[in-house]
Design a protein around this motif. Structure first.
Motif, PDB file in Angstrom:
ATOM      1  N   UNK A  35      21.006 -16.887   7.557  1.00  0.00           N
ATOM      2  CA  UNK A  35      21.257 -17.105   6.136  1.00  0.00           C
ATOM      3  C   UNK A  35      22.491 -17.975   5.941  1.00  0.00           C
ATOM      4  N   UNK A  36      23.493 -17.763   6.778  1.00  0.00           N
ATOM      5  CA  UNK A  36      24.704 -18.573   6.697  1.00  0.00           C
ATOM      6  C   UNK A  36      24.500 -20.008   7.143  1.00  0.00           C
ATOM      7  N   UNK A  37      23.442 -20.237   7.931  1.00  0.00           N
ATOM      8  CA  UNK A  37      23.163 -21.581   8.450  1.00  0.00           C
ATOM      9  C   UNK A  37      22.232 -22.384   7.554  1.00  0.00           C
ATOM     10  N   UNK A  38      21.818 -21.792   6.444  1.00  0.00           N
ATOM     11  CA  UNK A  38      21.000 -22.543   5.496  1.00  0.00           C
ATOM     12  C   UNK A  38      19.544 -22.149   5.421  1.00  0.00           C
ATOM     13  N   UNK A  39      19.103 -21.176   6.218  1.00  0.00           N
ATOM     14  CA  UNK A  39      17.729 -20.698   6.085  1.00  0.00           C
ATOM     15  C   UNK A  39      17.609 -19.901   4.788  1.00  0.00           C
ATOM     16  N   UNK A  40      16.521 -20.106   4.069  1.00  0.00           N
ATOM     17  CA  UNK A  40      16.310 -19.362   2.836  1.00  0.00           C
ATOM     18  C   UNK A  40      15.666 -18.006   3.140  1.00  0.00           C
ATOM     19  N   UNK A  41      15.679 -17.138   2.159  1.00  0.00           N
ATOM     20  CA  UNK A  41      15.064 -15.818   2.320  1.00  0.00           C
ATOM     21  C   UNK A  41      13.580 -15.956   2.637  1.00  0.00           C
ATOM     22  N   UNK A  42      12.876 -16.811   1.922  1.00  0.00           N
ATOM     23  CA  UNK A  42      11.436 -16.950   2.139  1.00  0.00           C
ATOM     24  C   UNK A  42      11.110 -17.617   3.474  1.00  0.00           C
ATOM     25  N   UNK A  43      11.973 -18.513   3.952  1.00  0.00           N
ATOM     26  CA  UNK A  43      11.749 -19.108   5.274  1.00  0.00           C
ATOM     27  C   UNK A  43      11.855 -18.037   6.353  1.00  0.00           C
ATOM     28  N   UNK A  44      12.859 -17.179   6.255  1.00  0.00           N
ATOM     29  CA  UNK A  44      13.010 -16.125   7.259  1.00  0.00           C
ATOM     30  C   UNK A  44      11.861 -15.129   7.169  1.00  0.00           C
ATOM     31  N   UNK A  45      11.469 -14.755   5.949  1.00  0.00           N
ATOM     32  CA  UNK A  45      10.302 -13.882   5.795  1.00  0.00           C
ATOM     33  C   UNK A  45       9.089 -14.489   6.481  1.00  0.00           C
ATOM     34  N   UNK A  46       8.876 -15.794   6.287  1.00  0.00           N
ATOM     35  CA  UNK A  46       7.710 -16.459   6.858  1.00  0.00           C
ATOM     36  C   UNK A  46       7.757 -16.433   8.381  1.00  0.00           C
ATOM     37  N   UNK A  47       8.933 -16.645   8.953  1.00  0.00           N
ATOM     38  CA  UNK A  47       9.087 -16.574  10.414  1.00  0.00           C
ATOM     39  C   UNK A  47       8.691 -15.191  10.920  1.00  0.00           C
ATOM     40  N   UNK A  48       9.186 -14.158  10.254  1.00  0.00           N
ATOM     41  CA  UNK A  48       8.931 -12.788  10.698  1.00  0.00           C
ATOM     42  C   UNK A  48       7.484 -12.378  10.478  1.00  0.00           C
ATOM     43  N   UNK A  79      26.858 -11.085  -2.204  1.00  0.00           N
ATOM     44  CA  UNK A  79      26.363 -12.329  -1.611  1.00  0.00           C
ATOM     45  C   UNK A  79      24.981 -12.629  -2.176  1.00  0.00           C
ATOM     46  N   UNK A  80      24.833 -13.811  -2.731  1.00  0.00           N
ATOM     47  CA  UNK A  80      23.547 -14.234  -3.295  1.00  0.00           C
ATOM     48  C   UNK A  80      22.919 -15.278  -2.359  1.00  0.00           C
ATOM     49  N   UNK A  81      21.814 -14.910  -1.757  1.00  0.00           N
ATOM     50  CA  UNK A  81      21.143 -15.811  -0.815  1.00  0.00           C
ATOM     51  C   UNK A  81      20.042 -16.594  -1.520  1.00  0.00           C
ATOM     52  N   UNK A  82      19.846 -17.829  -1.078  1.00  0.00           N
ATOM     53  CA  UNK A  82      18.852 -18.726  -1.687  1.00  0.00           C
ATOM     54  C   UNK A  82      17.438 -18.204  -1.402  1.00  0.00           C
ATOM     55  N   UNK A  83      16.644 -17.920  -2.446  1.00  0.00           N
ATOM     56  CA  UNK A  83      15.288 -17.395  -2.220  1.00  0.00           C
ATOM     57  C   UNK A  83      14.398 -18.382  -1.465  1.00  0.00           C
ATOM     58  N   UNK A  84      14.439 -19.654  -1.858  1.00  0.00           N
ATOM     59  CA  UNK A  84      13.607 -20.653  -1.199  1.00  0.00           C
ATOM     60  C   UNK A  84      12.216 -20.732  -1.783  1.00  0.00           C
ATOM     61  N   UNK A  85      11.427 -21.609  -1.212  1.00  0.00           N
ATOM     62  CA  UNK A  85      10.096 -21.935  -1.725  1.00  0.00           C
ATOM     63  C   UNK A  85       9.065 -20.875  -1.358  1.00  0.00           C
ATOM     64  N   UNK A  86       8.206 -20.568  -2.310  1.00  0.00           N
ATOM     65  CA  UNK A  86       7.028 -19.740  -2.033  1.00  0.00           C
ATOM     66  C   UNK A  86       5.907 -20.640  -1.521  1.00  0.00           C
ATOM     67  N   UNK A  87       4.988 -20.073  -0.753  1.00  0.00           N
ATOM     68  CA  UNK A  87       3.845 -20.850  -0.273  1.00  0.00           C
ATOM     69  C   UNK A  87       2.968 -21.272  -1.446  1.00  0.00           C
ATOM     70  N   UNK A  88       2.448 -22.487  -1.399  1.00  0.00           N
ATOM     71  CA  UNK A  88       1.563 -22.988  -2.446  1.00  0.00           C
ATOM     72  C   UNK A  88       0.211 -22.281  -2.375  1.00  0.00           C
ATOM     73  N   UNK A  89      -0.524 -22.268  -3.475  1.00  0.00           N
ATOM     74  CA  UNK A  89      -1.872 -21.683  -3.446  1.00  0.00           C
ATOM     75  C   UNK A  89      -2.762 -22.399  -2.431  1.00  0.00           C
ATOM     76  N   UNK A  90      -3.711 -21.674  -1.898  1.00  0.00           N
ATOM     77  CA  UNK A  90      -4.654 -22.254  -0.934  1.00  0.00           C
ATOM     78  C   UNK A  90      -5.485 -23.329  -1.636  1.00  0.00           C
TER      79      UNK A  90
END
Length: 212
Positions: A35-48, A79-90
């Motif tokens: 999170x400190x390196x610039x990954x957004x919350x949604x990017x990390x969720x997607x990785x996991x 601490x407020x972390x950047x949510x980031x982009x949600x996946x687009x609709x299929x």
């Protein structure tokens, strides 16, 4: 073109590795760093979420639970972390199998068929439709990031050398340079375990020796 891994890309490496191995203390530290390196919350969720396809639902669910705890701790500290982009609709008008076949072919550099795919057609369909169509087809994480996560996760697991080798090759197909892959191995050695990074080093050296 970047020739080395960015701080953000480097942060993916220990997150994926510790999530796949189930090392919760290491994972929580890596999540804070990510999170400190610039990954957004949604990017990390997607990785996991993606890692369940490689390490199984238990590891993925436990890692997501740890991430939820980390976010709660950070929120409690203001601490407020950047949510980031949600996946687009299929996209309409295509099936998961159609999308996944196209994605898999692009990643592998050629159609994947024969061998195990003919022996067990069900796994071929699941890989194409679900892994590559439903997961890799989501657009809130780029393919380079997905491959960094996949290689890092596989390197932290035993008995998956064939898959690790395949994804090291796929990583090059999606534009990761030889130096970036060496960087990935170096981060594994420094932040996860010497033996984990060595697995990637050995494959990279063997692949270099195969080049004409």
């Amino acid at each position: 073109m970047n020739t080395t891994l960015s701080n953000r890309q480097q942060a993916i490496v220990p997150i994926a590795a510790f999530a796949a191995s189930g090392h919760m203390p290491g994972l929580k530290m890596a999540l804070h760093d990510g999170l400190g390196s610039g990954l957004t919350v949604n990017e990390i969720k997607e990785i996991l979420v993606q890692l369940y396809a490689y390490a199984g639902f238990p590891r993925s669910l436990n890692a997501l639970g740890a991430f939820q705890q980390v976010l709660g701790e950070r929120e409690a500290k203001g601490i407020r972390d950047e949510p980031g982009k949600e996946a687009s609709p299929v996209p309409a008008g295509t099936t998961s199998l159609e999308r996944g076949t196209k994605v898999q072919t692009t990643l592998a550099g050629a159609p994947v068929k024969g061998g195990l795919m003919d022996f067990a057609p069900a796994i071929d369909e699941f890989l194409k439709a679900h892994l590559f169509g439903d997961i890799f087809g989501r657009d809130n994480l780029d393919w380079q990031s997905r491959e960094i996560a996949t290689v890092s996760a596989l390197a932290s697991m035993d008995g998956v050398e064939s898959q690790l080798r395949a994804h090291c090759r796929i990583s090059r197909n999606v534009g990761l340079t030889a130096k970036q892959m060496q960087d990935l191995a170096a981060v594994l050695r420094a932040k996860v375990a010497e033996s984990t990074g060595k697995k990637v080093d050995v494959i990279l050296e063997e692949e270099d020796n195969r080049q004409p």
